[in-house]
Design a protein around this motif. Sequence first.
Motif, PDB file in Angstrom:
ATOM      1  N   ARG A  40    -103.450 -38.554  50.450  1.00 58.10           N
ATOM      2  CA  ARG A  40    -104.634 -39.338  50.059  1.00 58.10           C
ATOM      3  C   ARG A  40    -104.244 -40.800  49.919  1.00 58.10           C
ATOM      4  O   ARG A  40    -104.135 -41.336  48.817  1.00 58.10           O
ATOM      5  CB  ARG A  40    -105.199 -38.809  48.741  1.00 58.10           C
ATOM      6  N   SER A  41    -104.058 -41.446  51.058  1.00 60.04           N
ATOM      7  CA  SER A  41    -103.584 -42.826  51.022  1.00 60.04           C
ATOM      8  C   SER A  41    -104.724 -43.839  50.945  1.00 60.04           C
ATOM      9  O   SER A  41    -104.482 -45.005  50.666  1.00 60.04           O
ATOM     10  CB  SER A  41    -102.722 -43.120  52.255  1.00 60.04           C
ATOM     11  N   ASN A  42    -105.972 -43.418  51.229  1.00 57.97           N
ATOM     12  CA  ASN A  42    -107.071 -44.399  51.191  1.00 57.97           C
ATOM     13  C   ASN A  42    -108.058 -44.138  50.053  1.00 57.97           C
ATOM     14  O   ASN A  42    -109.103 -44.767  50.001  1.00 57.97           O
ATOM     15  CB  ASN A  42    -107.792 -44.453  52.540  1.00 57.97           C
ATOM     16  N   PHE A  43    -107.746 -43.196  49.158  1.00 58.35           N
ATOM     17  CA  PHE A  43    -108.571 -42.988  47.979  1.00 58.35           C
ATOM     18  C   PHE A  43    -107.750 -42.194  46.962  1.00 58.35           C
ATOM     19  O   PHE A  43    -106.671 -41.686  47.279  1.00 58.35           O
ATOM     20  CB  PHE A  43    -109.859 -42.220  48.332  1.00 58.35           C
TER      21      PHE A  43
ATOM     22  N   HIS B  73     -96.362 -45.112  43.347  1.00 55.31           N
ATOM     23  CA  HIS B  73     -95.350 -44.656  44.302  1.00 55.31           C
ATOM     24  C   HIS B  73     -96.008 -44.092  45.550  1.00 55.31           C
ATOM     25  O   HIS B  73     -96.914 -43.268  45.469  1.00 55.31           O
ATOM     26  CB  HIS B  73     -94.452 -43.581  43.683  1.00 55.31           C
ATOM     27  N   GLU B  74     -95.564 -44.577  46.689  1.00 57.84           N
ATOM     28  CA  GLU B  74     -96.025 -44.054  47.964  1.00 57.84           C
ATOM     29  C   GLU B  74     -94.856 -43.298  48.599  1.00 57.84           C
ATOM     30  O   GLU B  74     -93.793 -43.872  48.827  1.00 57.84           O
ATOM     31  CB  GLU B  74     -96.472 -45.196  48.881  1.00 57.84           C
ATOM     32  N   PRO B  75     -95.008 -42.003  48.872  1.00 59.79           N
ATOM     33  CA  PRO B  75     -93.883 -41.248  49.432  1.00 59.79           C
ATOM     34  C   PRO B  75     -93.480 -41.763  50.809  1.00 59.79           C
ATOM     35  O   PRO B  75     -94.326 -42.182  51.607  1.00 59.79           O
ATOM     36  CB  PRO B  75     -94.422 -39.817  49.509  1.00 59.79           C
ATOM     37  N   THR B  76     -92.197 -41.741  51.087  1.00 60.21           N
ATOM     38  CA  THR B  76     -91.691 -42.128  52.404  1.00 60.21           C
ATOM     39  C   THR B  76     -91.578 -40.886  53.285  1.00 60.21           C
ATOM     40  O   THR B  76     -91.652 -39.750  52.809  1.00 60.21           O
ATOM     41  CB  THR B  76     -90.315 -42.787  52.284  1.00 60.21           C
ATOM     42  N   ALA B  77     -91.356 -41.118  54.574  1.00 58.02           N
ATOM     43  CA  ALA B  77     -91.175 -39.996  55.499  1.00 58.02           C
ATOM     44  C   ALA B  77     -89.971 -39.159  55.078  1.00 58.02           C
ATOM     45  O   ALA B  77     -90.002 -37.921  55.115  1.00 58.02           O
ATOM     46  CB  ALA B  77     -91.003 -40.518  56.917  1.00 58.02           C
ATOM     47  N   GLY B  78     -88.900 -39.853  54.655  1.00 56.73           N
ATOM     48  CA  GLY B  78     -87.714 -39.136  54.199  1.00 56.73           C
ATOM     49  C   GLY B  78     -87.987 -38.251  53.001  1.00 56.73           C
ATOM     50  O   GLY B  78     -87.486 -37.121  52.909  1.00 56.73           O
ATOM     51  N   ASP B  79     -88.796 -38.754  52.055  1.00 52.20           N
ATOM     52  CA  ASP B  79     -89.157 -37.968  50.868  1.00 52.20           C
ATOM     53  C   ASP B  79     -89.833 -36.663  51.272  1.00 52.20           C
ATOM     54  O   ASP B  79     -89.518 -35.583  50.758  1.00 52.20           O
ATOM     55  CB  ASP B  79     -90.122 -38.754  49.968  1.00 52.20           C
ATOM     56  N   VAL B  80     -90.792 -36.764  52.189  1.00 48.25           N
ATOM     57  CA  VAL B  80     -91.596 -35.607  52.577  1.00 48.25           C
ATOM     58  C   VAL B  80     -90.766 -34.611  53.377  1.00 48.25           C
ATOM     59  O   VAL B  80     -90.894 -33.393  53.196  1.00 48.25           O
ATOM     60  CB  VAL B  80     -92.835 -36.066  53.374  1.00 48.25           C
ATOM     61  N   LEU B  81     -89.914 -35.109  54.260  1.00 47.05           N
ATOM     62  CA  LEU B  81     -89.070 -34.199  55.037  1.00 47.05           C
ATOM     63  C   LEU B  81     -88.064 -33.488  54.135  1.00 47.05           C
ATOM     64  O   LEU B  81     -87.770 -32.301  54.329  1.00 47.05           O
ATOM     65  CB  LEU B  81     -88.356 -34.973  56.146  1.00 47.05           C
TER      66      LEU B  81
ATOM     67  N   ALA C  71    -105.012 -58.851  44.360  1.00 46.66           N
ATOM     68  CA  ALA C  71    -104.970 -58.548  45.792  1.00 46.66           C
ATOM     69  C   ALA C  71    -104.766 -57.046  45.990  1.00 46.66           C
ATOM     70  O   ALA C  71    -104.310 -56.335  45.091  1.00 46.66           O
ATOM     71  CB  ALA C  71    -103.851 -59.330  46.461  1.00 46.66           C
ATOM     72  N   LYS C  72    -105.122 -56.578  47.174  1.00 49.50           N
ATOM     73  CA  LYS C  72    -104.991 -55.160  47.499  1.00 49.50           C
ATOM     74  C   LYS C  72    -104.065 -54.981  48.692  1.00 49.50           C
ATOM     75  O   LYS C  72    -104.002 -55.829  49.576  1.00 49.50           O
ATOM     76  CB  LYS C  72    -106.360 -54.567  47.830  1.00 49.50           C
ATOM     77  N   THR C  73    -103.366 -53.852  48.697  1.00 49.23           N
ATOM     78  CA  THR C  73    -102.512 -53.552  49.844  1.00 49.23           C
ATOM     79  C   THR C  73    -103.365 -53.322  51.077  1.00 49.23           C
ATOM     80  O   THR C  73    -103.101 -53.840  52.149  1.00 49.23           O
ATOM     81  CB  THR C  73    -101.634 -52.326  49.571  1.00 49.23           C
ATOM     82  N   GLY C  74    -104.415 -52.511  50.958  1.00 48.78           N
ATOM     83  CA  GLY C  74    -105.363 -52.303  52.043  1.00 48.78           C
ATOM     84  C   GLY C  74    -104.858 -51.348  53.103  1.00 48.78           C
ATOM     85  O   GLY C  74    -103.795 -50.735  52.995  1.00 48.78           O
ATOM     86  N   GLY C  75    -105.669 -51.199  54.169  1.00 49.71           N
ATOM     87  CA  GLY C  75    -105.283 -50.369  55.304  1.00 49.71           C
ATOM     88  C   GLY C  75    -105.140 -48.893  54.989  1.00 49.71           C
ATOM     89  O   GLY C  75    -104.416 -48.171  55.679  1.00 49.71           O
ATOM     90  N   GLY C  76    -105.799 -48.428  53.943  1.00 49.73           N
ATOM     91  CA  GLY C  76    -105.650 -47.020  53.579  1.00 49.73           C
ATOM     92  C   GLY C  76    -104.302 -46.731  52.944  1.00 49.73           C
ATOM     93  O   GLY C  76    -103.694 -45.690  53.186  1.00 49.73           O
ATOM     94  N   THR C  77    -103.801 -47.664  52.122  1.00 46.96           N
ATOM     95  CA  THR C  77    -102.526 -47.466  51.437  1.00 46.96           C
ATOM     96  C   THR C  77    -102.673 -47.839  49.963  1.00 46.96           C
ATOM     97  O   THR C  77    -103.407 -48.766  49.620  1.00 46.96           O
ATOM     98  CB  THR C  77    -101.411 -48.340  52.045  1.00 46.96           C
ATOM     99  N   LEU C  78    -101.970 -47.133  49.109  1.00 49.47           N
ATOM    100  CA  LEU C  78    -101.883 -47.468  47.683  1.00 49.47           C
ATOM    101  C   LEU C  78    -103.243 -47.828  47.085  1.00 49.47           C
ATOM    102  O   LEU C  78    -103.452 -48.940  46.600  1.00 49.47           O
ATOM    103  CB  LEU C  78    -100.907 -48.631  47.489  1.00 49.47           C
ATOM    104  N   PRO C  79    -104.204 -46.898  47.111  1.00 51.47           N
ATOM    105  CA  PRO C  79    -105.568 -47.237  46.681  1.00 51.47           C
ATOM    106  C   PRO C  79    -105.706 -47.635  45.216  1.00 51.47           C
ATOM    107  O   PRO C  79    -106.649 -48.330  44.856  1.00 51.47           O
ATOM    108  CB  PRO C  79    -106.350 -45.945  46.980  1.00 51.47           C
ATOM    109  N   LYS C  80    -104.762 -47.214  44.369  1.00 49.74           N
ATOM    110  CA  LYS C  80    -104.872 -47.540  42.939  1.00 49.74           C
ATOM    111  C   LYS C  80    -104.193 -48.865  42.579  1.00 49.74           C
ATOM    112  O   LYS C  80    -104.402 -49.377  41.487  1.00 49.74           O
ATOM    113  CB  LYS C  80    -104.249 -46.419  42.099  1.00 49.74           C
TER     114      LYS C  80
END
Length: 465
Positions: free
Chosen positions: A230-233, A278-286, A391-400
């Motif tokens: 849920r990167s955009n909400f 915190h936004e998980p990285t690809a490494g975190d998920v793998l 300011a906001k990160t935007g682009g469907g990232t870090l919505p909070k």
Amino acid sequence: MRCHKRRQIPAVSKILDALGDCDLPRPFVVEIVRRKLSQIRANSASPEFESIVADLRRSLDELRAGRLQSVINGTGIVIHTNFGRAPLSSEAMHALNEIGAAYSNLEYDLAKGERGVRGFYVESALALLCEAEGATVVNNCAAALLLIVQHFTRKAGRTQPQLARRGEGAPEVVISRGELVQIGGGFRISEILEASGAKLREVGATNKTTLEDYARAVGPETAMILKVHRSNFFMSGFVESPSSNQISALARKHRIPFVEDLGSGAMIATESLGITEHEPTAGDVLKAGADLVCFSGDKLFGGPQAGIIAGRKRFVTALKREPLFRALRCDKLCLVALQTTVDLHLDQKVGEIPALALLQTSEAALRARAGAIASNLADLPLKIAIGRSKAKTGGGTLPKSKVPSVTIDFITGDRSLAEFAASLRASNPPVIGYIANDRFKLDLRTIFPGQDESVINAARAACMK
């Protein structure tokens, strides 16, 4: 009467002379003029010559504004989808110029002197960066998801033909109802998945999905389990969803592929950018057990538009054998921009990636720039103030997450704020901000320092109109 009206319609050449020089291709201008004259012929009234020319100037201005061009982003949204998402680094731009202006070894092995493999270096580098066995790239993240889902559903259909014979339907993709998100442009994840021919097996409720919901849905028809970050909400309150570790354990138990769509493409801990979320990285998920992960190249990754896939080598290799992969592959310009951005990440030079550099700029540095801009505009016939913003990160990232920022506020008095904003958008380059609290605001978080002079010139020009 009709013949008299036709004689009143000016010739194309006369209108072209009145329009004068135009920075659009002449055949395009001629076509616009001819269309306008055709409309006049179809109507009963014949407008004055000056009116025709004025209408055509407006049409040409609108056409000119539709050309792809750089803009100054004063909205405070760092990864702005409408503005092309992440700006590219100077290193990427240099590489684009070098590769785009000449021949390259796109599919040529310099060591062997024969045909080579497209994207060999960038795929190897991405695998290392994502801590994955393998990686590949297609032209955007939606394409990556489409390719993955089509592969696993086709594979399930081939290995379980008895299902089709019994009329039990297409292979299923298990996904939480709370993750059937809508992305930019009105596209929905469910529509993208269904375009692959897959059948969605929705589990849980919008706000609450348990591991047991996934377990009950898994059966002989299951082709894969998909988790969409849920990167955009975000949802808060009475919510629940199992972790990637839990879902991966369930998938391994049933020998079903588990794929996670991360979307945002963070490669570093977002906390290091001064963001608490915190936004998980690809490494975190793998590491949590996902077989494959996909994400966008032009969001927090900071590169060109691309859909990056990383994970188990055998799955990545199988994806590249799919006929659809050929239709979705990246060209040389995308690959070289991506290659340069990957190298910056691997060399830990993330400060040279513009989107990440903008997020890391200190509030004090922004305030110093704001003071300099305000001083340069102090003589204008309007009031200018320095404000604070988020300011906001935007682009469907870090919505909070919101990042403290600084704005230049224009208080135009009797003049319409919308009119002032339109004047700035008509400048070269266009300057785009927003209206809030009876002020027109430009957020310096998303304006590069090298653009400050252009902002000053645009504001002066807008006050003259």
